[in-house]
Write a protein that holds these residues in place. Structure first.
Motif, PDB file in Angstrom:
ATOM      1  N   LEU A 181       0.836  -1.193   0.000  1.00 22.71           N
ATOM      2  CA  LEU A 181       0.000   0.000   0.000  1.00 22.71           C
ATOM      3  C   LEU A 181       0.876   1.249   0.000  1.00 22.71           C
ATOM      4  O   LEU A 181       1.906   1.299   0.682  1.00 22.71           O
ATOM      5  CB  LEU A 181      -0.913   0.030   1.221  1.00 22.71           C
ATOM      6  CG  LEU A 181      -2.178  -0.846   1.197  1.00 22.71           C
ATOM      7  CD1 LEU A 181      -2.999  -0.569   2.446  1.00 22.71           C
ATOM      8  CD2 LEU A 181      -3.006  -0.584  -0.046  1.00 22.71           C
ATOM      9  N   GLY A 182       0.460   2.267  -0.759  1.00 23.38           N
ATOM     10  CA  GLY A 182       1.160   3.530  -0.743  1.00 23.38           C
ATOM     11  C   GLY A 182       0.856   4.306   0.525  1.00 23.38           C
ATOM     12  O   GLY A 182      -0.074   3.975   1.280  1.00 23.38           O
ATOM     13  N   LEU A 183       1.620   5.361   0.755  1.00 23.31           N
ATOM     14  CA  LEU A 183       1.458   6.116   1.996  1.00 23.31           C
ATOM     15  C   LEU A 183       0.085   6.752   2.100  1.00 23.31           C
ATOM     16  O   LEU A 183      -0.501   6.812   3.194  1.00 23.31           O
ATOM     17  CB  LEU A 183       2.554   7.177   2.100  1.00 23.31           C
ATOM     18  CG  LEU A 183       3.991   6.630   2.210  1.00 23.31           C
ATOM     19  CD1 LEU A 183       4.973   7.781   2.372  1.00 23.31           C
ATOM     20  CD2 LEU A 183       4.122   5.635   3.361  1.00 23.31           C
ATOM     21  N   ASP A 184      -0.459   7.237   0.983  1.00 20.83           N
ATOM     22  CA  ASP A 184      -1.806   7.824   1.027  1.00 20.83           C
ATOM     23  C   ASP A 184      -2.843   6.770   1.391  1.00 20.83           C
ATOM     24  O   ASP A 184      -3.780   7.027   2.161  1.00 20.83           O
ATOM     25  CB  ASP A 184      -2.157   8.460  -0.318  1.00 20.83           C
ATOM     26  CG  ASP A 184      -1.369   9.739  -0.575  1.00 20.83           C
ATOM     27  OD1 ASP A 184      -0.858  10.321   0.399  1.00 20.83           O
ATOM     28  OD2 ASP A 184      -1.257  10.130  -1.758  1.00 20.83           O
ATOM     29  N   GLY A 185      -2.671   5.559   0.833  1.00 20.28           N
ATOM     30  CA  GLY A 185      -3.594   4.482   1.157  1.00 20.28           C
ATOM     31  C   GLY A 185      -3.493   4.069   2.607  1.00 20.28           C
ATOM     32  O   GLY A 185      -4.500   3.777   3.268  1.00 20.28           O
ATOM     33  N   ILE A 186      -2.263   4.061   3.129  1.00 29.07           N
ATOM     34  CA  ILE A 186      -2.067   3.711   4.539  1.00 29.07           C
ATOM     35  C   ILE A 186      -2.712   4.755   5.435  1.00 29.07           C
ATOM     36  O   ILE A 186      -3.376   4.427   6.430  1.00 29.07           O
ATOM     37  CB  ILE A 186      -0.559   3.585   4.846  1.00 29.07           C
ATOM     38  CG1 ILE A 186       0.038   2.380   4.093  1.00 29.07           C
ATOM     39  CG2 ILE A 186      -0.327   3.432   6.348  1.00 29.07           C
ATOM     40  CD1 ILE A 186       1.544   2.277   4.188  1.00 29.07           C
ATOM     41  N   ARG A 187      -2.544   6.019   5.079  1.00 28.97           N
ATOM     42  CA  ARG A 187      -3.158   7.086   5.873  1.00 28.97           C
ATOM     43  C   ARG A 187      -4.679   6.913   5.935  1.00 28.97           C
ATOM     44  O   ARG A 187      -5.300   7.050   6.988  1.00 28.97           O
ATOM     45  CB  ARG A 187      -2.808   8.460   5.289  1.00 28.97           C
ATOM     46  CG  ARG A 187      -3.264   9.621   6.183  1.00 28.97           C
ATOM     47  CD  ARG A 187      -3.232  10.942   5.408  1.00 28.97           C
ATOM     48  NE  ARG A 187      -1.939  11.206   4.847  1.00 28.97           N
ATOM     49  CZ  ARG A 187      -0.932  11.800   5.505  1.00 28.97           C
ATOM     50  NH1 ARG A 187      -1.112  12.163   6.762  1.00 28.97           N
ATOM     51  NH2 ARG A 187       0.221  12.030   4.911  1.00 28.97           N
ATOM     52  N   ALA A 188      -5.265   6.570   4.776  1.00 31.03           N
ATOM     53  CA  ALA A 188      -6.716   6.390   4.742  1.00 31.03           C
ATOM     54  C   ALA A 188      -7.145   5.222   5.626  1.00 31.03           C
ATOM     55  O   ALA A 188      -8.133   5.299   6.369  1.00 31.03           O
ATOM     56  CB  ALA A 188      -7.177   6.172   3.305  1.00 31.03           C
ATOM     57  N   VAL A 189      -6.392   4.125   5.563  1.00 26.14           N
ATOM     58  CA  VAL A 189      -6.728   2.950   6.366  1.00 26.14           C
ATOM     59  C   VAL A 189      -6.647   3.267   7.858  1.00 26.14           C
ATOM     60  O   VAL A 189      -7.488   2.838   8.659  1.00 26.14           O
ATOM     61  CB  VAL A 189      -5.791   1.775   6.004  1.00 26.14           C
ATOM     62  CG1 VAL A 189      -5.920   0.647   7.028  1.00 26.14           C
ATOM     63  CG2 VAL A 189      -6.100   1.256   4.613  1.00 26.14           C
ATOM     64  N   LEU A 190      -5.622   4.030   8.244  1.00 27.74           N
ATOM     65  CA  LEU A 190      -5.411   4.300   9.662  1.00 27.74           C
ATOM     66  C   LEU A 190      -6.315   5.395  10.204  1.00 27.74           C
ATOM     67  O   LEU A 190      -6.735   5.345  11.371  1.00 27.74           O
ATOM     68  CB  LEU A 190      -3.945   4.688   9.900  1.00 27.74           C
ATOM     69  CG  LEU A 190      -2.877   3.646   9.567  1.00 27.74           C
ATOM     70  CD1 LEU A 190      -1.508   4.144  10.010  1.00 27.74           C
ATOM     71  CD2 LEU A 190      -3.185   2.306  10.218  1.00 27.74           C
ATOM     72  N   ASP A 191      -6.629   6.389   9.375  1.00 29.33           N
ATOM     73  CA  ASP A 191      -7.282   7.594   9.901  1.00 29.33           C
ATOM     74  C   ASP A 191      -8.716   7.820   9.439  1.00 29.33           C
ATOM     75  O   ASP A 191      -9.460   8.572  10.067  1.00 29.33           O
ATOM     76  CB  ASP A 191      -6.450   8.836   9.542  1.00 29.33           C
ATOM     77  CG  ASP A 191      -5.059   8.785  10.141  1.00 29.33           C
ATOM     78  OD1 ASP A 191      -4.888   8.128  11.182  1.00 29.33           O
ATOM     79  OD2 ASP A 191      -4.132   9.392   9.562  1.00 29.33           O
TER      80      ASP A 191
END
Length: 267
Positions: A67-77
């Motif tokens: 997962l890219g960083l933007d995708g990770i941010r969405a998953v976490l936040d």
């Protein structure tokens, strides 16, 4: 997880060593607000708490599945994010990448095989395409003799992309040229004549199926066809004396292009 309290905190270097990520990555995640340390020392150095480490663990886990960083941010936040959907989309991308890599591996394997043995054909296919007089050991003998040359490398590169149909077309082009040479000799076509020169050019074009052939190299081949017992037997089997006649028309064509056949070299 390292033994720490929120009051203690861990330095960037300690977290880098523990998680196996670079200090640069940790700094970048801090700068973009993905994973900011909760504490700072009096000197301004970052310190990560237990809660910070838990978030970093999750970031690393999702990053490892691509997962890219933007995708990770969405998953976490983003509480509305479709995590399963994002992971399924990532799985599709991974599967496509695996397929591309498998095709790449297959291409590499074919190139290795072609460099080692020339035509990627079975013995039966070789006999069917090149005729029963074809010796399947010839490519291996050629590799042993010429394997370190630029010409063999080009031959291998072309061989890697060819299947039986392409080799059949090459064999038919060679057979057609042999017939044309025999017919021209029967018709007393003179070396240096326009018809003879066209056959010399046709030979170069057909031979390019193996590797590019310069005029000097062609002169050297003509001499080998005449002097080598195996080649001489092939051409003289088409027409008695054809090997010598072919050498004469290549020499005449070379002279017309400013090349002295007596000093021509393989270049």
């Amino acid at each position: 997880m390292p033994d720490t309290t929120d009051a203690d905190g861990l330095t960037v270097g300690q977290v880098s060593a523990y998680l196996g990520v670079t200090v640069r990555a940790l700094h970048h995640w801090d700068e973009i607000g993905l994973a900011r340390p909760s504490l700072r020392t009096a000197a301004g150095y970052r310190l990560y708490t237990r809660g910070d480490l838990e978030r970093l663990h999750r970031i690393v886990a999702y990053r490892e599945v691509g997962l890219g960083l933007d995708g990770i941010r969405a998953v976490l936040d983003d509480t509305t994010a479709d995590v399963t959907g994002a992971l399924r989309a990532q799985r599709t991308q991974v599967a496509e990448r695996i397929d591309r890599l498998q095709r790449l591996m297959s291409g590499v394997d074919r190139m290795i095989d072609a460099h080692e043995r020339g035509p990627l054909l079975t013995v039966e296919q070789q006999a069917a395409i090149f005729g029963h007089a074809w010796n399947p050991d010839w490519p291996a003998e050629a590799r042993q003799r010429y394997g370190d040359t630029t010409q063999w490398r080009r031959y291998a590169e072309l061989s890697a992309s060819r299947g039986p149909e392409e080799w059949q077309a090459v064999a038919e082009a060679v057979a057609g040229l042999d017939r044309a040479l025999g017919e021209a000799m029967d018709a007393d076509v003179a070396p240096g004549s326009p018809e003879a020169d066209r056959l010399v050019e046709r030979h170069r074009e057909v031979f390019a199926s193996y590797f590019p052939l310069t005029r000097e190299m062609q002169v050297c081949l003509g001499r080998m066809y005449e002097a080598d017992p195996g080649f001489a037997a092939h051409y003289d089997g088409i027409r008695p004396g054809l090997a010598t006649w072919f050498r004469r028309i290549t020499d005449a064509s070379a002279r017309a292009h400013g090349i002295d056949p007596d000093t021509a070299t393989w270049r």
